[in-house]
Write an enzyme that holds these catalytic residues in place. Structure first.
Site, PDB file in Angstrom:
ATOM      1  N   HIS A   8     -11.599  -5.725  67.570  1.00 56.90           N
ATOM      2  CA  HIS A   8     -12.886  -5.545  68.582  1.00 56.90           C
ATOM      3  C   HIS A   8     -12.558  -4.393  69.393  1.00 56.90           C
ATOM      4  O   HIS A   8     -13.448  -3.603  69.706  1.00 56.90           O
ATOM      5  CB  HIS A   8     -12.848  -6.967  69.065  1.00 56.90           C
ATOM      6  N   ARG A  50     -14.226  -4.216  58.211  1.00 56.46           N
ATOM      7  CA  ARG A  50     -12.723  -4.220  57.626  1.00 56.46           C
ATOM      8  C   ARG A  50     -13.033  -3.772  56.216  1.00 56.46           C
ATOM      9  O   ARG A  50     -13.983  -4.268  55.402  1.00 56.46           O
ATOM     10  CB  ARG A  50     -12.209  -5.280  57.759  1.00 56.46           C
ATOM     11  N   LYS A 104     -20.523 -23.528  65.037  1.00 57.67           N
ATOM     12  CA  LYS A 104     -19.103 -23.438  65.163  1.00 57.67           C
ATOM     13  C   LYS A 104     -18.558 -23.917  66.576  1.00 57.67           C
ATOM     14  O   LYS A 104     -19.242 -24.127  67.319  1.00 57.67           O
ATOM     15  CB  LYS A 104     -19.016 -21.991  65.400  1.00 57.67           C
ATOM     16  N   SER A 116      -9.813 -13.506  63.883  1.00 53.41           N
ATOM     17  CA  SER A 116      -9.675 -14.558  64.879  1.00 53.41           C
ATOM     18  C   SER A 116      -8.937 -15.600  64.325  1.00 53.41           C
ATOM     19  O   SER A 116      -8.000 -16.184  64.980  1.00 53.41           O
ATOM     20  CB  SER A 116     -10.904 -15.156  65.391  1.00 53.41           C
TER      21      SER A 116
END
Length: 165
Positions: free
Chosen positions: A20, A93, A44, A131
């Site tokens: 990030h 990515r 979440k 993460s």
């Protein structure tokens, strides 16, 4: 009318990773102003609450004079509009993010065709970082040097404290 050189980088940033931070650093050089939008996803269960994530991001981005951090809920395109921007920055990515990010870009374009999406490919040093991976490493390793390969050193104490509680 949106400011042409203001961009928004949205995400959960739970927590902020070196990947990030690398996208933030690069985007801050490309745009006059970069707004980091911390999205709230009610589905979440985050590790850090929104204000903690703001504090962590402000801590690691304070050297970037053109970067600010805000929390938002709802659609990212609505947030982008609300801050008078028309550019969304997305870090991707290789392989793992491309299809999902492309789908999101197309949906955002349908919602607001005036908002452009700029993709910044992750540097190979950070392409594997997620993460969930770094939370796993933090829980299994007491070595801060190992963890510093995934997250900024400045947030390691807060990350360790949160995982212990």
């Amino acid at each position: 009318m949106p400011q042409p050189h203001t961009a928004v980088y949205t995400g959960s940033f739970d927590p902020v990773t070196l990947g990030h931070l690398h996208v933030i650093e690069r985007a801050s050089r490309l745009f006059d102003k970069l707004i980091i939008g911390i999205g709230i996803n009610a589905d979440k269960k985050p590790l850090f609450d929104p204000q903690e994530r703001v504090a962590l991001l402000e801590n690691v981005t304070h050297d970037f004079s053109n970067v600010c951090v805000e929390v938002f809920s709802g659609l990212a395109v609505d947030f982008v509009r609300s801050v008078d921007a028309n550019i969304m920055v997305r870090g991707i990515r290789p392989l793992t993010d491309t299809a999902g990010e492309f789908t999101m870009m197309m949906a955002n374009h349908q919602l607001d065709p005036s908002i452009e999406t700029v993709f910044l490919m992750a540097d190979e040093r950070f392409a594997h970082i997620s993460s969930s991976l770094l939370k796993q490493i933090a829980m299994l390793s007491d070595d801060d040097e190992q963890l510093a390969k995934f997250v900024p050193l400045k947030i390691i104490p807060e990350l360790r404290s949160k995982l212990r509680s």
